[in-house]
Scaffold this motif. Sequence first.
Motif, PDB file in Angstrom:
ATOM      1  N   GLY A  50       5.855 -12.871   2.225  1.00  0.00           N
ATOM      2  CA  GLY A  50       4.835 -13.466   2.026  1.00  0.00           C
ATOM      3  C   GLY A  50       4.265 -13.589   0.580  1.00  0.00           C
ATOM      4  O   GLY A  50       4.874 -12.680  -0.132  1.00  0.00           O
ATOM      5  N   GLU A  51       3.834 -14.638   0.100  1.00  0.00           N
ATOM      6  CA  GLU A  51       3.241 -14.976  -1.346  1.00  0.00           C
ATOM      7  C   GLU A  51       1.606 -15.189  -1.263  1.00  0.00           C
ATOM      8  O   GLU A  51       1.344 -16.148  -0.453  1.00  0.00           O
ATOM      9  CB  GLU A  51       3.937 -16.200  -1.813  1.00  0.00           C
ATOM     10  N   PRO A  52       1.056 -14.495  -1.845  1.00  0.00           N
ATOM     11  CA  PRO A  52       1.236 -13.585  -2.730  1.00  0.00           C
ATOM     12  C   PRO A  52       1.493 -12.257  -1.794  1.00  0.00           C
ATOM     13  O   PRO A  52       0.846 -12.175  -0.488  1.00  0.00           O
ATOM     14  CB  PRO A  52       0.188 -13.152  -3.545  1.00  0.00           C
ATOM     15  N   SER A  53       2.056 -11.258  -2.102  1.00  0.00           N
ATOM     16  CA  SER A  53       2.546 -10.242  -1.353  1.00  0.00           C
ATOM     17  C   SER A  53       1.421  -9.373  -0.849  1.00  0.00           C
ATOM     18  O   SER A  53       0.359  -9.198  -1.952  1.00  0.00           O
ATOM     19  CB  SER A  53       3.536  -9.245  -2.018  1.00  0.00           C
ATOM     20  N   PRO A  54       1.072  -8.944   0.168  1.00  0.00           N
ATOM     21  CA  PRO A  54      -0.230  -7.981   0.535  1.00  0.00           C
ATOM     22  C   PRO A  54       0.053  -6.666  -0.195  1.00  0.00           C
ATOM     23  O   PRO A  54      -1.084  -5.920  -0.006  1.00  0.00           O
ATOM     24  CB  PRO A  54      -0.268  -7.866   1.986  1.00  0.00           C
ATOM     25  N   VAL A  55       0.956  -6.026  -0.508  1.00  0.00           N
ATOM     26  CA  VAL A  55       1.379  -5.076  -1.185  1.00  0.00           C
ATOM     27  C   VAL A  55       1.778  -4.922  -2.662  1.00  0.00           C
ATOM     28  O   VAL A  55       2.422  -5.761  -3.017  1.00  0.00           O
ATOM     29  CB  VAL A  55       2.630  -4.020  -0.143  1.00  0.00           C
ATOM     30  N   GLN A  56       1.002  -3.951  -3.407  1.00  0.00           N
ATOM     31  CA  GLN A  56       1.131  -4.014  -4.796  1.00  0.00           C
ATOM     32  C   GLN A  56       2.052  -2.605  -5.052  1.00  0.00           C
ATOM     33  O   GLN A  56       1.803  -1.889  -4.111  1.00  0.00           O
ATOM     34  CB  GLN A  56      -0.081  -3.575  -5.649  1.00  0.00           C
ATOM     35  N   VAL A  57       2.812  -2.729  -6.039  1.00  0.00           N
ATOM     36  CA  VAL A  57       3.855  -1.581  -6.145  1.00  0.00           C
ATOM     37  C   VAL A  57       3.587  -1.106  -7.723  1.00  0.00           C
ATOM     38  O   VAL A  57       3.601  -1.945  -8.566  1.00  0.00           O
ATOM     39  CB  VAL A  57       5.314  -1.932  -6.218  1.00  0.00           C
ATOM     40  N   VAL A  59       4.934   2.172 -10.273  1.00  0.00           N
ATOM     41  CA  VAL A  59       5.875   3.368 -10.624  1.00  0.00           C
ATOM     42  C   VAL A  59       5.522   3.718 -11.799  1.00  0.00           C
ATOM     43  O   VAL A  59       5.363   3.494 -12.817  1.00  0.00           O
ATOM     44  CB  VAL A  59       7.408   2.924 -10.448  1.00  0.00           C
ATOM     45  N   LYS A  60       5.371   5.065 -11.758  1.00  0.00           N
ATOM     46  CA  LYS A  60       5.163   6.184 -13.037  1.00  0.00           C
ATOM     47  C   LYS A  60       5.797   7.295 -13.172  1.00  0.00           C
ATOM     48  O   LYS A  60       5.453   8.013 -11.894  1.00  0.00           O
ATOM     49  CB  LYS A  60       3.456   6.322 -13.279  1.00  0.00           C
ATOM     50  N   ASP A  61       6.583   7.382 -13.713  1.00  0.00           N
ATOM     51  CA  ASP A  61       7.428   8.564 -13.950  1.00  0.00           C
ATOM     52  C   ASP A  61       8.227   9.121 -12.568  1.00  0.00           C
ATOM     53  O   ASP A  61       8.345  10.038 -12.203  1.00  0.00           O
ATOM     54  CB  ASP A  61       6.695  10.019 -14.312  1.00  0.00           C
ATOM     55  N   GLY A  62       8.699   7.841 -11.996  1.00  0.00           N
ATOM     56  CA  GLY A  62       9.506   7.781 -10.855  1.00  0.00           C
ATOM     57  C   GLY A  62       8.592   8.261  -9.617  1.00  0.00           C
ATOM     58  O   GLY A  62       9.221   7.945  -8.414  1.00  0.00           O
ATOM     59  N   VAL A  63       7.455   8.206  -9.494  1.00  0.00           N
ATOM     60  CA  VAL A  63       6.363   8.339  -8.474  1.00  0.00           C
ATOM     61  C   VAL A  63       5.965   6.754  -8.023  1.00  0.00           C
ATOM     62  O   VAL A  63       5.505   6.070  -8.852  1.00  0.00           O
ATOM     63  CB  VAL A  63       5.378   9.120  -8.607  1.00  0.00           C
ATOM     64  N   VAL A  64       6.325   6.401  -6.800  1.00  0.00           N
ATOM     65  CA  VAL A  64       5.866   5.160  -6.578  1.00  0.00           C
ATOM     66  C   VAL A  64       4.688   5.077  -5.616  1.00  0.00           C
ATOM     67  O   VAL A  64       4.270   5.906  -4.965  1.00  0.00           O
ATOM     68  CB  VAL A  64       6.893   4.617  -5.402  1.00  0.00           C
ATOM     69  N   THR A  65       3.617   4.179  -5.979  1.00  0.00           N
ATOM     70  CA  THR A  65       2.278   4.106  -5.281  1.00  0.00           C
ATOM     71  C   THR A  65       2.429   2.786  -4.737  1.00  0.00           C
ATOM     72  O   THR A  65       2.679   1.760  -5.376  1.00  0.00           O
ATOM     73  CB  THR A  65       1.240   4.017  -6.402  1.00  0.00           C
ATOM     74  N   LEU A  66       2.304   2.632  -3.494  1.00  0.00           N
ATOM     75  CA  LEU A  66       2.011   1.266  -2.731  1.00  0.00           C
ATOM     76  C   LEU A  66       0.644   1.319  -2.169  1.00  0.00           C
ATOM     77  O   LEU A  66       0.069   2.346  -1.452  1.00  0.00           O
ATOM     78  CB  LEU A  66       2.979   1.611  -1.263  1.00  0.00           C
ATOM     79  N   SER A  67       0.187   0.194  -2.607  1.00  0.00           N
ATOM     80  CA  SER A  67      -1.295  -0.050  -1.980  1.00  0.00           C
ATOM     81  C   SER A  67      -1.506  -1.612  -1.783  1.00  0.00           C
ATOM     82  O   SER A  67      -0.644  -2.484  -2.196  1.00  0.00           O
ATOM     83  CB  SER A  67      -2.116   0.050  -3.409  1.00  0.00           C
TER      84      SER A  67
END
Length: 113
Positions: A50-57, A59-67
Amino acid sequence: KRVKRLPVIDAEGILTGIVSRSDLLKVFLRPDEDIEEEVRREVVGYLFPGEPSPVQVRVKDGVVTLSGTIPDTALVPVAARLARAIEGVVDIRCELTGTVPERMGPPEVGPMF
């Protein structure tokens, strides 16, 4: 011990290749931007289209945060597993929440016969 390369052998003891220290460390040297793009494409685009995506991504130092807010929280562990499988991902932080369905008015009450 300054070991830079190791032989790789199969179950019968036959040499199948050589692995170097740089081969093993390469996975941890992947740029965060590349990881972020792959997570967006392979995980978010697949599970939460979907656009816009409901999920934000992020990445910091290889750590992925999904919100974000998603309609089905049952997909949270699936998203975490898929993201964890991407090369270069060190850890996952899920800050995903589910939507709460709105009530459509009072429940209907039928005849009490």
